[in-house]
Design a protein around this motif. Structure first.
Motif, mmCIF file in Angstrom:
data_model
loop_
_atom_site.group_PDB
_atom_site.id
_atom_site.type_symbol
_atom_site.label_atom_id
_atom_site.label_comp_id
_atom_site.label_asym_id
_atom_site.label_seq_id
_atom_site.Cartn_x
_atom_site.Cartn_y
_atom_site.Cartn_z
ATOM 1 N N LEU A 4 0.821 -1.203 0.000
ATOM 2 C CA LEU A 4 0.000 0.000 0.000
ATOM 3 C C LEU A 4 0.859 1.258 0.000
ATOM 4 C CD1 LEU A 4 -2.824 -0.988 2.498
ATOM 5 C CD2 LEU A 4 -3.154 -0.300 0.122
ATOM 6 N N ARG A 5 1.911 1.255 0.803
ATOM 7 C CA ARG A 5 2.776 2.435 0.886
ATOM 8 C C ARG A 5 3.453 2.712 -0.460
ATOM 9 N NH1 ARG A 5 4.823 1.086 5.156
ATOM 10 N NH2 ARG A 5 6.656 -0.044 4.417
ATOM 11 N N ARG A 6 3.911 1.641 -1.136
ATOM 12 C CA ARG A 6 4.577 1.836 -2.430
ATOM 13 C C ARG A 6 3.615 2.408 -3.467
ATOM 14 N NH1 ARG A 6 5.060 -1.288 -6.883
ATOM 15 N NH2 ARG A 6 4.339 -3.214 -5.902
ATOM 16 N N LEU A 7 2.379 1.893 -3.511
ATOM 17 C CA LEU A 7 1.414 2.408 -4.480
ATOM 18 C C LEU A 7 1.043 3.860 -4.180
ATOM 19 C CD1 LEU A 7 -1.086 -0.504 -5.211
ATOM 20 C CD2 LEU A 7 1.103 0.015 -6.279
ATOM 21 N N ARG A 8 0.882 4.182 -2.898
ATOM 22 C CA ARG A 8 0.522 5.557 -2.550
ATOM 23 C C ARG A 8 1.659 6.526 -2.845
ATOM 24 N NH1 ARG A 8 -2.457 3.527 2.989
ATOM 25 N NH2 ARG A 8 -4.554 3.278 2.085
ATOM 26 N N ALA A 68 1.727 9.582 -5.464
ATOM 27 C CA ALA A 68 2.183 10.907 -5.062
ATOM 28 C C ALA A 68 3.260 11.426 -6.010
ATOM 29 C CB ALA A 68 2.722 10.865 -3.626
ATOM 30 N N ALA A 69 4.193 10.552 -6.418
ATOM 31 C CA ALA A 69 5.233 10.953 -7.363
ATOM 32 C C ALA A 69 4.625 11.377 -8.688
ATOM 33 C CB ALA A 69 6.219 9.803 -7.572
ATOM 34 N N HIS A 70 3.591 10.676 -9.123
ATOM 35 C CA HIS A 70 2.886 11.035 -10.353
ATOM 36 C C HIS A 70 2.241 12.408 -10.218
ATOM 37 C CE1 HIS A 70 -0.391 11.004 -13.318
ATOM 38 N NE2 HIS A 70 0.322 10.124 -13.993
ATOM 39 N N ARG A 71 1.587 12.647 -9.091
ATOM 40 C CA ARG A 71 0.920 13.934 -8.884
ATOM 41 C C ARG A 71 1.932 15.081 -8.830
ATOM 42 N NH1 ARG A 71 -3.571 11.746 -4.486
ATOM 43 N NH2 ARG A 71 -5.225 11.373 -6.024
ATOM 44 N N LEU A 72 3.069 14.836 -8.226
ATOM 45 C CA LEU A 72 4.103 15.870 -8.187
ATOM 46 C C LEU A 72 4.646 16.154 -9.581
ATOM 47 C CD1 LEU A 72 6.024 14.605 -5.041
ATOM 48 C CD2 LEU A 72 4.804 16.787 -5.203
ATOM 49 N N ALA A 104 -2.940 13.558 0.774
ATOM 50 C CA ALA A 104 -3.662 12.634 -0.105
ATOM 51 C C ALA A 104 -3.016 11.254 -0.122
ATOM 52 C CB ALA A 104 -3.731 13.200 -1.519
ATOM 53 N N ALA A 105 -1.721 11.191 0.193
ATOM 54 C CA ALA A 105 -1.016 9.908 0.230
ATOM 55 C C ALA A 105 -1.154 9.210 1.582
ATOM 56 C CB ALA A 105 0.461 10.120 -0.081
#
Length: 293
Positions: free
Chosen positions: A60-64, A68-72, A85-86
């Motif tokens: 779960l942490r890796r996907l979140r 987050a990296a995508h959103r940034l 949001a993460a």
């Protein structure tokens, strides 16, 4: 454990993984995840870790963090908002976790990612074999994509090694009589290869199915789409798709007035790669957008 039992357990673990992927914002309890897979909560954590190589929490942490990296990379939300949001209550905790995963603080990641993906001309991104061809011009259209019921086979690994998933999907679909004149073939890419390690990339080979098909353990049904997408038809070999995504996200995106959503992209394959010359292949790429404000 027999081969058939192992196969059934793998299917059940995949059901749990898909449930977490689909509802990544939820506060998952171990009991709820185990229920998705029809396992006892008492043993589920060990089963999941042993079969996937990651604990439930790490998955779960890796996907979140990847989201987050995508959103940034592709959005303008403040780092604090992305952190919340993460699932991180404090920006400092988010920064520590992000640095551990990506080797740099989130603000530096955003700057460096955008600097690396700032092509002003698609020819900067095309591989040498295609640069002698006329430069592709992408006409981008924003479409409302309705919910699509699809049967799917999951591939984990680099995108360019997904052929076995398609062979399995088409073989089972043929035996079940699922092909029809309106069948569409769609690839769903869950991960950005610039963000996710190659061996962790998730890709679903999908084909649309009639309402009467409810799915089987080996060929489950999912619903994809249901939102606004930036779309463009790309002509040529599938090696053009990476550059096309970069152009759409890095050149068209900043001037579009819209923000990209942190959901999976789709590829609709408009002709058959087995009977179509590579230079004549047509693929509609679809990148999800946040709802219009």
């Amino acid at each position: 454990m027999s081969a058939e039992t192992r196969k059934e357990w793998q299917r059940r673990i995949m059901r749990a993984m898909r449930a977490m992927e689909a509802r990544l914002d939820e506060e998952w309890r171990l009991d709820d995840i185990a229920r998705e897979a029809h396992f006892s909560p008492y043993h589920f954590h060990r089963i999941f870790t042993g079969m996937t190589g990651e604990s439930v929490g790490a998955y779960l942490r890796r996907l979140r963090l990847a989201r987050a990296a995508h959103r940034l990379a592709y959005g303008d939300r403040p780092v604090t908002e992305v952190a919340l949001a993460a699932g991180f209550e404090a920006p400092e905790a988010f920064t520590r976790a992000f640095r551990a995963a990506y080797g740099m603080p989130p603000s530096v990641w955003r700057e460096e990612f955008r600097e690396q993906t700032r092509p002003r001309d698609l020819t900067e991104l095309l591989p040498p074999v295609t640069r002698e061809e006329p430069m592709m011009e992408l006409a981008v259209t924003i479409k409302r994509v309705p919910p699509l019921r699809v049967a799917l086979v999951r591939h984990v690994g680099p995108y360019d090694r997904c052929e076995a998933a398609w062979e399995k999907l088409c073989g089972m679909a043929g035996r079940l009589g699922l092909f029809g004149p309106d069948t569409r073939f769609i690839g769903v890419g869950h991960d950005d290869p610039r963000i996710t390690p190659p061996e962790k990339i998730r890709y679903d080979a999908c084909l649309t199915v009639p309402e009467g098909y409810a799915g089987t353990p080996d060929l489950p049904v999912a619903v994809i789409g249901d939102g606004d997408y930036a779309t463009a038809v790309v002509k040529g070999p599938y090696t053009n798709l990476g550059p096309a995504y970069a152009w759409l996200c890095g050149v068209w995106g900043p001037d579009s007035g819209r923000e990209f959503a942190a959901g999976p992209s789709m590829e609709v394959y408009l002709n058959d790669p087995k009977t179509t010359p590579p230079g004549e292949l047509l693929t509609e790429i679809r990148v999800p957008l946040e709802p219009k404000a």
